[in-house]
Scaffold this motif. Structure first.
Motif, PDB file in Angstrom:
ATOM      1  N   HIS A 102      46.594   8.312   9.757  1.00 36.26           N
ATOM      2  CA  HIS A 102      46.106   8.613  11.101  1.00 36.26           C
ATOM      3  C   HIS A 102      46.069   7.364  11.970  1.00 36.26           C
ATOM      4  CE1 HIS A 102      42.361   7.155   9.279  1.00 36.26           C
ATOM      5  NE2 HIS A 102      41.874   7.005  10.501  1.00 36.26           N
ATOM      6  N   GLN A 103      45.808   6.204  11.374  1.00 39.35           N
ATOM      7  CA  GLN A 103      45.764   4.978  12.155  1.00 39.35           C
ATOM      8  C   GLN A 103      47.151   4.591  12.655  1.00 39.35           C
ATOM      9  OE1 GLN A 103      43.796   3.030   8.849  1.00 39.35           O
ATOM     10  NE2 GLN A 103      42.031   2.546  10.140  1.00 39.35           N
ATOM     11  N   VAL A 104      48.155   4.732  11.787  1.00 40.23           N
ATOM     12  CA  VAL A 104      49.519   4.418  12.203  1.00 40.23           C
ATOM     13  C   VAL A 104      49.989   5.387  13.288  1.00 40.23           C
ATOM     14  CG1 VAL A 104      51.917   4.247  11.437  1.00 40.23           C
ATOM     15  CG2 VAL A 104      50.074   3.426   9.954  1.00 40.23           C
ATOM     16  N   ALA A 105      49.774   6.692  13.042  1.00 41.81           N
ATOM     17  CA  ALA A 105      50.248   7.701  13.994  1.00 41.81           C
ATOM     18  C   ALA A 105      49.497   7.625  15.315  1.00 41.81           C
ATOM     19  CB  ALA A 105      50.112   9.092  13.385  1.00 41.81           C
ATOM     20  N   GLN A 106      48.178   7.508  15.273  1.00 48.60           N
ATOM     21  CA  GLN A 106      47.383   7.520  16.507  1.00 48.60           C
ATOM     22  C   GLN A 106      47.508   6.228  17.296  1.00 48.60           C
ATOM     23  OE1 GLN A 106      43.445   8.679  15.196  1.00 48.60           O
ATOM     24  NE2 GLN A 106      43.987  10.854  15.158  1.00 48.60           N
ATOM     25  N   ASP A 120      41.225  15.110  -5.990  1.00 46.54           N
ATOM     26  CA  ASP A 120      40.168  14.297  -6.583  1.00 46.54           C
ATOM     27  C   ASP A 120      38.933  14.320  -5.679  1.00 46.54           C
ATOM     28  OD1 ASP A 120      38.581  12.461  -7.825  1.00 46.54           O
ATOM     29  OD2 ASP A 120      39.810  10.719  -7.328  1.00 46.54           O
ATOM     30  N   PRO A 121      37.807  14.814  -6.169  1.00 46.39           N
ATOM     31  CA  PRO A 121      36.613  14.883  -5.327  1.00 46.39           C
ATOM     32  C   PRO A 121      36.131  13.520  -4.847  1.00 46.39           C
ATOM     33  CG  PRO A 121      36.080  15.392  -7.621  1.00 46.39           C
ATOM     34  CD  PRO A 121      37.569  15.370  -7.511  1.00 46.39           C
ATOM     35  N   MET A 122      36.404  12.461  -5.616  1.00 53.21           N
ATOM     36  CA  MET A 122      36.015  11.126  -5.171  1.00 53.21           C
ATOM     37  C   MET A 122      36.789  10.707  -3.933  1.00 53.21           C
ATOM     38  SD  MET A 122      35.874   7.619  -7.416  1.00 53.21           S
ATOM     39  CE  MET A 122      35.387   6.054  -6.692  1.00 53.21           C
ATOM     40  N   VAL A 123      38.071  11.066  -3.878  1.00 48.12           N
ATOM     41  CA  VAL A 123      38.874  10.787  -2.689  1.00 48.12           C
ATOM     42  C   VAL A 123      38.286  11.492  -1.479  1.00 48.12           C
ATOM     43  CG1 VAL A 123      41.117  11.188  -1.607  1.00 48.12           C
ATOM     44  CG2 VAL A 123      41.002  10.346  -3.950  1.00 48.12           C
ATOM     45  N   VAL A 124      37.937  12.767  -1.676  1.00 47.05           N
ATOM     46  CA  VAL A 124      37.374  13.559  -0.581  1.00 47.05           C
ATOM     47  C   VAL A 124      36.104  12.908  -0.053  1.00 47.05           C
ATOM     48  CG1 VAL A 124      36.411  15.799   0.043  1.00 47.05           C
ATOM     49  CG2 VAL A 124      38.364  15.679  -1.499  1.00 47.05           C
ATOM     50  N   THR A 125      35.220  12.520  -0.945  1.00 46.09           N
ATOM     51  CA  THR A 125      33.941  11.945  -0.543  1.00 46.09           C
ATOM     52  C   THR A 125      34.124  10.626   0.200  1.00 46.09           C
ATOM     53  OG1 THR A 125      32.845  12.972  -2.433  1.00 46.09           O
ATOM     54  CG2 THR A 125      31.721  11.119  -1.392  1.00 46.09           C
ATOM     55  N   HIS A 126      34.940   9.740  -0.338  1.00 48.57           N
ATOM     56  CA  HIS A 126      35.116   8.431   0.284  1.00 48.57           C
ATOM     57  C   HIS A 126      35.836   8.539   1.627  1.00 48.57           C
ATOM     58  CE1 HIS A 126      33.812   5.388  -2.743  1.00 48.57           C
ATOM     59  NE2 HIS A 126      33.826   6.461  -3.513  1.00 48.57           N
ATOM     60  N   ALA A 127      36.834   9.384   1.701  1.00 48.30           N
ATOM     61  CA  ALA A 127      37.577   9.488   2.943  1.00 48.30           C
ATOM     62  C   ALA A 127      36.731  10.107   4.050  1.00 48.30           C
ATOM     63  CB  ALA A 127      38.847  10.304   2.740  1.00 48.30           C
ATOM     64  N   ARG A 128      35.870  11.037   3.705  1.00 43.34           N
ATOM     65  CA  ARG A 128      34.965  11.603   4.707  1.00 43.34           C
ATOM     66  C   ARG A 128      34.107  10.520   5.344  1.00 43.34           C
ATOM     67  NH1 ARG A 128      31.960  16.956   2.394  1.00 43.34           N
ATOM     68  NH2 ARG A 128      33.661  18.438   2.656  1.00 43.34           N
ATOM     69  N   ALA A 129      33.634   9.625   4.505  1.00 48.65           N
ATOM     70  CA  ALA A 129      32.708   8.608   4.985  1.00 48.65           C
ATOM     71  C   ALA A 129      33.395   7.535   5.819  1.00 48.65           C
ATOM     72  CB  ALA A 129      32.002   7.960   3.795  1.00 48.65           C
ATOM     73  N   ARG A 130      34.701   7.365   5.640  1.00 48.46           N
ATOM     74  CA  ARG A 130      35.364   6.203   6.229  1.00 48.46           C
ATOM     75  C   ARG A 130      36.330   6.504   7.363  1.00 48.46           C
ATOM     76  NH1 ARG A 130      37.181   3.007   0.729  1.00 48.46           N
ATOM     77  NH2 ARG A 130      35.123   2.908  -0.250  1.00 48.46           N
ATOM     78  N   THR A 131      36.790   7.722   7.468  1.00 50.01           N
ATOM     79  CA  THR A 131      37.874   8.017   8.392  1.00 50.01           C
ATOM     80  C   THR A 131      37.347   8.562   9.709  1.00 50.01           C
ATOM     81  OG1 THR A 131      39.332   8.485   6.538  1.00 50.01           O
ATOM     82  CG2 THR A 131      40.027   9.275   8.692  1.00 50.01           C
ATOM     83  N   THR A 132      37.744   7.917  10.791  1.00 49.18           N
ATOM     84  CA  THR A 132      37.353   8.357  12.121  1.00 49.18           C
ATOM     85  C   THR A 132      38.598   8.489  12.985  1.00 49.18           C
ATOM     86  OG1 THR A 132      35.239   7.218  11.922  1.00 49.18           O
ATOM     87  CG2 THR A 132      35.940   7.846  14.133  1.00 49.18           C
ATOM     88  N   SER A 133      38.760   9.622  13.594  1.00 50.43           N
ATOM     89  CA  SER A 133      39.893   9.871  14.461  1.00 50.43           C
ATOM     90  C   SER A 133      39.655   9.289  15.851  1.00 50.43           C
ATOM     91  CB  SER A 133      40.121  11.383  14.572  1.00 50.43           C
ATOM     92  OG  SER A 133      41.078  11.675  15.561  1.00 50.43           O
ATOM     93  N   THR A 134      40.729   9.156  16.602  1.00 47.99           N
ATOM     94  CA  THR A 134      40.583   8.904  18.025  1.00 47.99           C
ATOM     95  C   THR A 134      39.940  10.131  18.681  1.00 47.99           C
ATOM     96  OG1 THR A 134      42.763   9.844  18.467  1.00 47.99           O
ATOM     97  CG2 THR A 134      42.653   7.455  18.102  1.00 47.99           C
ATOM     98  N   PRO A 135      39.298   9.969  19.838  1.00 51.77           N
ATOM     99  CA  PRO A 135      38.736  11.137  20.521  1.00 51.77           C
ATOM    100  C   PRO A 135      39.783  12.181  20.889  1.00 51.77           C
ATOM    101  CG  PRO A 135      37.822   9.115  21.406  1.00 51.77           C
ATOM    102  CD  PRO A 135      38.944   8.705  20.498  1.00 51.77           C
ATOM    103  N   GLN A 136      41.003  11.724  21.170  1.00 53.61           N
ATOM    104  CA  GLN A 136      42.056  12.661  21.587  1.00 53.61           C
ATOM    105  C   GLN A 136      42.660  13.434  20.409  1.00 53.61           C
ATOM    106  OE1 GLN A 136      41.912   9.319  22.044  1.00 53.61           O
ATOM    107  NE2 GLN A 136      43.143   8.698  23.826  1.00 53.61           N
TER     108      GLN A 136
END
Length: 285
Positions: A102-106, A120-136
């Protein structure tokens, strides 16, 4: 991972997800092992032990996984900037490693929308906590398995985030070699492709022993055959080509990842022999 929808492209919608199973730390996990090779900290002792044993046989493994990330970044940059793809379905995404899709594309198209999928549930948990999209734009996450493509295609996160009537970039980067033949990987890819509209793209990278010295290839095959490191099924170039059946390859076709658009940033930093990975991008006609 936090699922987002079109009305709220950044904030979570956890009600769309079922309770996650517990994380098994007693056995090595491909996503956590990959994180360790990249220098991350989201791994456990079993992952590190497995990773070190593989590295003893194939010392270039850390170089190979870094080149795989560079390949992914070049692919997403190409698809966003040159092919006009502004929505991506990244299956087998692994633990977050910046910059992520998302960082490269956005960075190119701020309104780009990305759904990450991992089993992998660990991937799901960590990515939820760390990933933020652009407002658009938007990012969302699905806990699902490539072995069951219909669970991916019916996940609410995908339909809340992506418009499947418009072209999508389907990313299967360093994931298909974790599926054995009895997992029907070709059928899984076919089902995913058939769910996407014409003008979509498939990008794959896949481990292969083709270009390795015979001794190294034999040691790797013997090590992974024990099952102690989880499922791993490297394939020949011809076998990997079969995943692109009936699609229109983007030049230069299926090649070692260091040879795919090497003039684009981030440029490869090593030789073909040190990666042991093929990659390709192909268009759905």
């Amino acid at each position: 991972m936090t699922t987002t929808n079109r009305r709220s492209p950044v904030n979570p919608a956890p009600a769309m997800h079922q309770e996650r199973p517990p994380v098994d730390t007693s056995r090595p996990n491909p996503a956590r092992r990959y994180d360790y090779w990249l220098g991350g900290k989201d791994n456990v002792a079993a992952d590190r032990q497995s990773a070190d044993q593989i590295a003893q046989v194939f010392p270039q493994i850390r170089t190979a996984v870094r080149e795989n990330r560079r390949f992914l970044h070049r692919v997403v940059g190409f698809l966003t900037a040159e092919a006009g793809i502004h929505q991506f379905l990244d299956i087998g995404t692994g633990l977050p490693a910046s910059p992520n899709v998302h960082q490269v594309a956005q960075n190119i198209a701020p309104a780009a929308r990305i759904v990450y999928v991992d089993n992998d549930p660990m991937v799901v948990t960590h990515a939820r906590a760390r990933t933020t999209s652009t407002p658009q734009g938007a990012t969302a996450y699905a806990h699902a398995d490539l072995r069951s493509p219909q669970t991916i295609l019916t996940d609410p996160a995908i339909h809340a985030t992506l418009d499947l009537t418009r072209p999508v970039g389907l990313l299967l980067v360093a994931v298909l070699h974790f599926l054995d033949d009895h997992d029907n990987p070709h059928e899984a890819v076919t089902q995913l492709i058939e769910a996407l509209p014409p003008g979509s793209y498939l990008a794959i990278s896949h481990a292969s022993l083709d270009r390795l010295p015979v001794h190294t290839a034999g040691q790797l095959a013997a090590l992974t055959a024990t099952g102690a490191h989880g499922s791993f099924h490297p394939r020949t170039r011809d076998e990997i080509t079969a995943f692109l059946h009936d699609l229109e390859p983007v030049d230069p076709g299926l090649v070692p990842i260091t040879q795919w658009h090497p003039q684009r940033a981030p440029k490869p930093e090593t030789s073909t022999e040190e990666t042991a990975i093929y990659g390709a991008v192909a268009r759905l006609p």
